[in-house]
Design a protein around this motif. Structure first.
Motif, PDB file in Angstrom:
ATOM      1  N   GLU A  24       0.834  -1.208   0.000  1.00  0.00           N
ATOM      2  CA  GLU A  24       0.000   0.000   0.000  1.00  0.00           C
ATOM      3  C   GLU A  24       0.866   1.254   0.000  1.00  0.00           C
ATOM      4  OE1 GLU A  24      -2.844  -0.090   3.198  1.00  0.00           O
ATOM      5  OE2 GLU A  24      -3.645  -2.030   2.546  1.00  0.00           O
ATOM      6  N   TRP A  25       1.921   1.249   0.803  1.00  0.00           N
ATOM      7  CA  TRP A  25       2.810   2.410   0.880  1.00  0.00           C
ATOM      8  C   TRP A  25       3.523   2.642  -0.450  1.00  0.00           C
ATOM      9  CZ3 TRP A  25       8.071   3.273   0.437  1.00  0.00           C
ATOM     10  CH2 TRP A  25       8.506   4.540   0.844  1.00  0.00           C
ATOM     11  N   LEU A  26       4.061   1.577  -1.024  1.00  0.00           N
ATOM     12  CA  LEU A  26       4.758   1.699  -2.308  1.00  0.00           C
ATOM     13  C   LEU A  26       3.816   2.228  -3.386  1.00  0.00           C
ATOM     14  CD1 LEU A  26       6.775  -1.644  -2.266  1.00  0.00           C
ATOM     15  CD2 LEU A  26       7.755   0.647  -2.134  1.00  0.00           C
ATOM     16  N   GLN A  27       2.663   1.595  -3.501  1.00  0.00           N
ATOM     17  CA  GLN A  27       1.711   2.003  -4.531  1.00  0.00           C
ATOM     18  C   GLN A  27       1.136   3.381  -4.244  1.00  0.00           C
ATOM     19  OE1 GLN A  27      -0.892  -1.468  -4.620  1.00  0.00           O
ATOM     20  NE2 GLN A  27       0.212  -2.258  -6.399  1.00  0.00           N
ATOM     21  N   GLY A  28       0.851   3.664  -2.983  1.00  0.00           N
ATOM     22  CA  GLY A  28       0.295   4.955  -2.600  1.00  0.00           C
ATOM     23  C   GLY A  28       1.236   6.115  -2.872  1.00  0.00           C
ATOM     24  N   ASN A  29       2.528   5.831  -2.876  1.00  0.00           N
ATOM     25  CA  ASN A  29       3.533   6.859  -3.155  1.00  0.00           C
ATOM     26  C   ASN A  29       4.047   6.793  -4.586  1.00  0.00           C
ATOM     27  OD1 ASN A  29       4.107   8.401  -0.556  1.00  0.00           O
ATOM     28  ND2 ASN A  29       4.101   6.281   0.141  1.00  0.00           N
ATOM     29  N   CYS A  80       0.203  -9.098  -3.243  1.00  0.00           N
ATOM     30  CA  CYS A  80       1.525  -8.794  -2.691  1.00  0.00           C
ATOM     31  C   CYS A  80       2.630  -9.486  -3.481  1.00  0.00           C
ATOM     32  CB  CYS A  80       1.590  -9.209  -1.219  1.00  0.00           C
ATOM     33  SG  CYS A  80       0.609  -8.201  -0.123  1.00  0.00           S
ATOM     34  N   GLU A  81       2.454  -9.565  -4.781  1.00  0.00           N
ATOM     35  CA  GLU A  81       3.443 -10.255  -5.610  1.00  0.00           C
ATOM     36  C   GLU A  81       4.639  -9.369  -5.948  1.00  0.00           C
ATOM     37  OE1 GLU A  81       0.141 -10.081  -6.519  1.00  0.00           O
ATOM     38  OE2 GLU A  81      -0.440 -12.079  -5.851  1.00  0.00           O
ATOM     39  N   PHE A  82       4.510  -8.074  -5.750  1.00  0.00           N
ATOM     40  CA  PHE A  82       5.583  -7.121  -6.030  1.00  0.00           C
ATOM     41  C   PHE A  82       5.913  -7.056  -7.523  1.00  0.00           C
ATOM     42  CE2 PHE A  82       6.070  -8.320  -1.632  1.00  0.00           C
ATOM     43  CZ  PHE A  82       6.262  -7.111  -0.999  1.00  0.00           C
ATOM     44  N   ASP A  83       4.992  -7.490  -8.362  1.00  0.00           N
ATOM     45  CA  ASP A  83       5.241  -7.485  -9.806  1.00  0.00           C
ATOM     46  C   ASP A  83       5.288  -6.077 -10.397  1.00  0.00           C
ATOM     47  OD1 ASP A  83       5.368 -10.245  -9.811  1.00  0.00           O
ATOM     48  OD2 ASP A  83       3.235 -10.481 -10.264  1.00  0.00           O
ATOM     49  N   PHE A  84       4.747  -5.119  -9.701  1.00  0.00           N
ATOM     50  CA  PHE A  84       4.725  -3.740 -10.203  1.00  0.00           C
ATOM     51  C   PHE A  84       6.037  -3.011  -9.943  1.00  0.00           C
ATOM     52  CE2 PHE A  84       3.504  -3.534  -5.821  1.00  0.00           C
ATOM     53  CZ  PHE A  84       4.067  -2.370  -5.349  1.00  0.00           C
TER      54      PHE A  84
END
Length: 114
Positions: free
Chosen positions: A6-11, A40-44
């Motif tokens: 959420e933090w990674l995507q939110g930022n 939560c695969e971190f593919d992004f």
């Protein structure tokens, strides 16, 4: 892990630099799978491994760390930092914030050597 995503995507963070990325990403993906954390695969995330860059530069003769027992150059973050004149603060190595601050400095120096 969900909060991290959420933090990674939110930022809007889609790129990260990690030293020994294969270890960390294997750990994160493994934990995500173990706890069935959907999304939560971190593919992004596009991951740059500073350890791979260090190996590339050492192979090209741009710098050299001390040798390990098997005669290979040590590519631990602490060894690279020492070689490149980057010092850890009070927290020392393996303190999350210190590792990040040192990684930023050594990565910047290594990119300049390319």
């Amino acid at each position: 892990l969900e909060e991290l995503i959420e933090w990674l995507q939110g930022n809007g963070i889609t790129e990260v630099i990690i030293h020994n990325a294969s270890f960390d990403m294997r750990f994160l993906r493994g934990r995500s799978a173990r706890f069935n954390l959907v999304g939560c695969e971190f593919d992004f995330i596009n991951v740059t491994d500073s350890m791979k860059l260090a190996r590339e530069l050492i192979k090209k003769g741009k710098f050299m760390t001390y040798k390990t027992g098997n005669g290979q150059a040590c590519v631990k973050q602490e060894a690279i930092a020492e070689t490149l004149g980057v010092t850890y603060g009070e927290g020392g190595a393996h303190s999350a914030i210190e590792d990040v601050l040192v990684l930023k400095q050594i990565y910047t120096k290594m990119i300049a050597m390319r």
